[in-house]
Motif scaffolding. Structure first.
Motif, short mmCIF file in Angstrom:
data_model
loop_
_atom_site.label_atom_id
_atom_site.label_comp_id
_atom_site.label_asym_id
_atom_site.label_seq_id
_atom_site.Cartn_x
_atom_site.Cartn_y
_atom_site.Cartn_z
N ILE A 41 0.85 -1.19 0.00
CA ILE A 41 0.00 0.00 0.00
C ILE A 41 0.89 1.24 0.00
O ILE A 41 1.83 1.35 0.79
CB ILE A 41 -0.93 0.02 1.23
N GLU A 42 0.59 2.17 -0.88
CA GLU A 42 1.35 3.42 -0.95
C GLU A 42 1.09 4.25 0.29
O GLU A 42 -0.01 4.27 0.84
CB GLU A 42 0.94 4.20 -2.20
N ARG A 43 2.12 4.93 0.76
CA ARG A 43 2.01 5.75 1.97
C ARG A 43 0.87 6.76 1.83
O ARG A 43 0.72 7.42 0.81
CB ARG A 43 3.32 6.48 2.24
N ARG A 44 0.10 6.82 2.92
CA ARG A 44 -1.03 7.76 2.97
C ARG A 44 -1.33 8.10 4.42
O ARG A 44 -0.73 7.57 5.34
CB ARG A 44 -2.25 7.16 2.30
N ALA A 45 -2.30 8.96 4.59
CA ALA A 45 -2.67 9.42 5.94
C ALA A 45 -3.59 8.38 6.59
O ALA A 45 -4.78 8.31 6.27
CB ALA A 45 -3.34 10.77 5.91
N CYS A 105 -4.20 8.47 9.71
CA CYS A 105 -4.94 9.31 10.65
C CYS A 105 -5.38 10.55 9.87
O CYS A 105 -4.62 11.52 9.76
CB CYS A 105 -4.04 9.71 11.82
N PRO A 106 -6.59 10.52 9.31
CA PRO A 106 -7.01 11.58 8.39
C PRO A 106 -7.01 12.98 9.01
O PRO A 106 -6.90 13.97 8.26
CB PRO A 106 -8.43 11.15 7.99
N GLU A 107 -7.11 13.05 10.35
CA GLU A 107 -7.17 14.38 10.98
C GLU A 107 -5.81 15.07 10.99
O GLU A 107 -5.73 16.27 11.34
CB GLU A 107 -7.71 14.27 12.41
N PHE A 108 -4.76 14.33 10.63
CA PHE A 108 -3.41 14.92 10.58
C PHE A 108 -2.87 14.84 9.16
O PHE A 108 -3.16 13.92 8.42
CB PHE A 108 -2.47 14.19 11.54
N GLY A 109 -2.04 15.82 8.80
CA GLY A 109 -1.48 15.84 7.47
C GLY A 109 -0.27 14.92 7.36
O GLY A 109 0.31 14.49 8.37
N LEU A 110 0.14 14.63 6.12
CA LEU A 110 1.34 13.82 5.90
C LEU A 110 2.60 14.67 6.10
O LEU A 110 2.60 15.86 5.86
CB LEU A 110 1.33 13.24 4.48
#
Length: 358
Positions: A347-351, A353-358
């Motif tokens: 899986i390609e790196r992603r957030a 924890c959607p509430e925080f940015g990459l």
């Protein structure tokens, strides 16, 4: 924790664990330590009852508040509960008169809910709390715990109801009742009628799954194996990790998960379908009774320190909440280096924890 799977555990840097709550023992059940503490959780895992036998009293703690304190467990009519036992969505209580009562968690008991007129030496309750087996004067009695509890039958005499490390248990769906025999085999009964059922294998079964599926047995090394009920053959992946005999098998009401406590004092939780362990193991007491909440999201375990029961831990096994807990602890997403080292390679790196940015 990522969508690729649930992490084995969650810890903050200071060592605290957001999915485990430590609860000190009330002074009544065991004098602040030791004893054989029986615990019971309400259906949603919001209240905990602890007791240490009929002479010590039962106490209840509201887990919804961090500041709550243990209070005596008193029924609406003012009777002090001396001992309590988990029973699915209900609870079995014994009062000062010695009689056993089936209660809802609000403390009420319907007409005819007295199921025993005296304390017994052993009690086994079905996961949903609708069947009970108790032992009186070395005789096992099967009971139905409906609105008006009643005795179904006296079971055939057991060779040895207190055989070392395995006791009678209901199947995960409550349809079967099994009991070890001295010959290294198993007595099997229909839990509706008490009629004996054939079990033609020289295997000491510790727990049965739903009728026609599997049963669990432990080998000499403490590894738990699942067997086909029809053939006796081993199936699936062994549940490895415990050492020595397993004293308690505690399935959730829905039968999806299983808590095991070994005689060496180790508690583990398993996903039965995948035979995988969930969370880390804890040093738990093989004595007393640990318990699930009826919804399967919370597990109360007696934890041993210094050779005695020191405290109770209440585990959150609603794993859907573990991702939120991990994100709250971390306060950020994985760095590229962390994703490369710990993240799923497919899986390609992603957030995560959607509430925080990459």
């Amino acid at each position: 924790v990522t969508e690729a799977g649930v992490g084995l555990d969650i810890h903050s840097i200071d060592g605290s664990n957001p999915v485990v709550r430590r609860v000190d023992l009330p002074s009544g059940p065991s004098g602040g330590g030791g004893g054989e503490v029986t615990t019971a959780l309400d259906p949603a895992g919001t209240r905990l009852v602890a007791s240490n036998g009929p002479t010590s009293g039962a106490f209840v703690l509201d887990l919804r508040s961090d500041d709550a304190t243990w209070e005596p467990f008193v029924t609406p009519d003012g009777e002090q509960v001396t001992w309590a036992w988990p029973a699915g969505e209900r609870i079995l209580t014994f009062g000062t008169t010695g009689s056993g009562v089936v209660r809802d968690w609000n403390g009420t008991a319907g007409s005819g809910a007295v199921f025993l007129d005296r304390l017994t030496s052993y009690v086994a309750v079905s996961p949903r709390g609708d069947r009970l087996m108790h032992t009186v004067d070395e005789q096992d009695v099967l009971m139905a715990l409906g609105p008006e509890p009643r005795a179904i039958t006296r079971l055939e005499q057991s060779d040895d109801p207190w055989l070392c490390c395995s006791l009678a248990a209901f199947s995960t769906d409550g349809a079967l009742l099994s009991r070890p025999d001295r010959r290294g085999g198993t007595d099997l009964f229909d839990a509706e009628t008490g009629e004996p059922l054939p079990f033609d294998f020289d295997i000491e079964a510790q727990l049965f799954g739903p009728r026609g599926t599997w049963f669990a047995a432990v080998d000499d090394r403490g590894t738990i194996h699942l067997h086909d009920q029809a053939t006796g053959d081993r199936i699936g992946t062994p549940l490895a990790g415990n050492r020595g005999p397993t004293t308690w098998f505690l399935p959730t009401v829905d039968g999806r998960r299983l808590a095991t406590i070994g005689s060496s004092g180790t508690a583990r939780v398993w996903d039965i379908e995948t035979s995988t362990q969930i969370g880390r193991h804890v040093d738990a007491s093989p004595f007393g009774t640990s318990s699930w909440s009826a919804d399967g999201t919370s597990l109360a375990v007696n934890v041993v320190e210094g050779g005695v029961i020191d405290h109770i831990e209440v585990w959150n096994f609603d794993t859907d909440t573990w991702i939120d807990a991990a994100c709250e602890l971390a306060g950020r997403n994985m760095t590229e280096d962390e994703w490369e080292r710990y993240g799923p390679r497919t899986i390609e790196r992603r957030a995560t924890c959607p509430e925080f940015g990459l």
